[in-house]
Design an enzyme around this catalytic site. Structure first.
Site, PDB file in Angstrom:
ATOM      1  N   GLU A  29     -11.364   5.967   5.384  1.00 39.11           N
ATOM      2  CA  GLU A  29     -10.837   6.763   6.505  1.00 39.11           C
ATOM      3  C   GLU A  29     -11.897   6.951   7.589  1.00 39.11           C
ATOM      4  O   GLU A  29     -11.578   6.932   8.778  1.00 39.11           O
ATOM      5  CB  GLU A  29     -10.331   8.130   6.034  1.00 39.11           C
ATOM      6  CG  GLU A  29      -9.127   8.088   5.118  1.00 39.11           C
ATOM      7  CD  GLU A  29      -7.833   7.623   5.759  1.00 39.11           C
ATOM      8  OE1 GLU A  29      -7.768   7.454   6.993  1.00 39.11           O
ATOM      9  OE2 GLU A  29      -6.875   7.419   5.006  1.00 39.11           O
TER      10      GLU A  29
ATOM     11  N   TRP B  30      -5.161   1.773  10.724  1.00 35.20           N
ATOM     12  CA  TRP B  30      -5.350   1.724   9.274  1.00 35.20           C
ATOM     13  C   TRP B  30      -5.181   0.299   8.741  1.00 35.20           C
ATOM     14  O   TRP B  30      -5.873  -0.112   7.818  1.00 35.20           O
ATOM     15  CB  TRP B  30      -4.386   2.688   8.590  1.00 35.20           C
ATOM     16  CG  TRP B  30      -4.521   2.688   7.092  1.00 35.20           C
ATOM     17  CD1 TRP B  30      -3.578   2.327   6.191  1.00 35.20           C
ATOM     18  CD2 TRP B  30      -5.682   3.048   6.324  1.00 35.20           C
ATOM     19  NE1 TRP B  30      -4.070   2.447   4.915  1.00 35.20           N
ATOM     20  CE2 TRP B  30      -5.364   2.884   4.972  1.00 35.20           C
ATOM     21  CE3 TRP B  30      -6.968   3.494   6.653  1.00 35.20           C
ATOM     22  CZ2 TRP B  30      -6.260   3.151   3.941  1.00 35.20           C
ATOM     23  CZ3 TRP B  30      -7.861   3.757   5.631  1.00 35.20           C
ATOM     24  CH2 TRP B  30      -7.498   3.584   4.293  1.00 35.20           C
TER      25      TRP B  30
ATOM     26  N   TYR C 278       0.838  -1.203   0.000  1.00 32.16           N
ATOM     27  CA  TYR C 278       0.000   0.000   0.000  1.00 32.16           C
ATOM     28  C   TYR C 278       0.874   1.254   0.000  1.00 32.16           C
ATOM     29  O   TYR C 278       0.659   2.185  -0.785  1.00 32.16           O
ATOM     30  CB  TYR C 278      -0.940  -0.027   1.214  1.00 32.16           C
ATOM     31  CG  TYR C 278      -1.639   1.279   1.481  1.00 32.16           C
ATOM     32  CD1 TYR C 278      -2.658   1.724   0.635  1.00 32.16           C
ATOM     33  CD2 TYR C 278      -1.284   2.072   2.573  1.00 32.16           C
ATOM     34  CE1 TYR C 278      -3.290   2.935   0.875  1.00 32.16           C
ATOM     35  CE2 TYR C 278      -1.922   3.279   2.817  1.00 32.16           C
ATOM     36  CZ  TYR C 278      -2.922   3.705   1.968  1.00 32.16           C
ATOM     37  OH  TYR C 278      -3.546   4.903   2.200  1.00 32.16           O
TER      38      TYR C 278
END
Length: 187
Positions: free
Chosen positions: A40, A48, A18
């Site tokens: 988010e 995350w 990522y």
């Protein structure tokens, strides 16, 4: 020789992939901006990596983040989502996703695109910071405060300043790669 990466992603192959391919790359298309905004918002209060590991499940569950479809979700769809073990099953966040899809389309009507609106806050140019260590990057800034306030005024939910700053980092509005990271100059 291994590439030098930002410290936050090192040691997890999903995180590294990522980081290497997406994080901090300027995103100007509305579909991807919406996807990151929703991811988010689900990340609020969580890590995350938790969201990243469920990203494909989110894509399937939320019609590949098609905000036009999401805006029309009814209670049956909400109930289905809340039974889906592949996503984060938070009723407030699921409902916020629907209201955010509606607000997103209102912003598009007003500005021509969500991209034009959100990138207007940085004059369409990424802010390039110079952090030696990712831990030095702030969780919020005056700018993320201002964007958060404006989004809330427009009816968006779960868009506090920390969520918005993370969105700015993810979508390249701000370059918070460490200065010795191989991606710092690439993005």
């Amino acid at each position: 020789m291994d590439k030098k990466r930002c410290g936050w992603c090192v040691g997890d192959t999903l995180y590294e992939a990522y980081h290497d391919a997406e994080w901090g790359v300027p995103v100007k298309d509305d579909e991807t901006l919406f996807e990151f905004l929703i991811l988010e918002t689900f990340q609020a209060g969580l890590s995350w990596i938790t969201v990243l590991r469920k990203r494909e499940n989110f894509r399937k569950a939320f019609d590949h983040f098609d905000y036009k479809k999401i805006a029309d979700y009814d209670q049956n769809k909400v109930d289905d989502l809340l039974q889906n073990p592949g996503i984060i099953r938070n009723k407030l966040k699921v409902n916020a996703t629907i209201s955010n899809a509606k607000a997103f389309m209102e912003v598009q009507k007003e500005f021509g695109s969500f991209s034009a609106y959100i990138w207007g806050f940085v004059n369409n140019e990424p802010i390039k910071n110079e952090w030696e260590n990712y831990k030095d990057a702030p969780a919020t800034t005056e700018l993320s405060d201002a964007i958060s306030k404006d989004l809330k005024k427009r009816g968006f939910k779960f868009v506090g300043s920390t969520v918005i700053y993370a969105h700015m980092q993810a979508t390249g509005m701000v370059n918070d790669h460490e200065i010795n990271c191989f991606r710092y100059h690439e993005v």
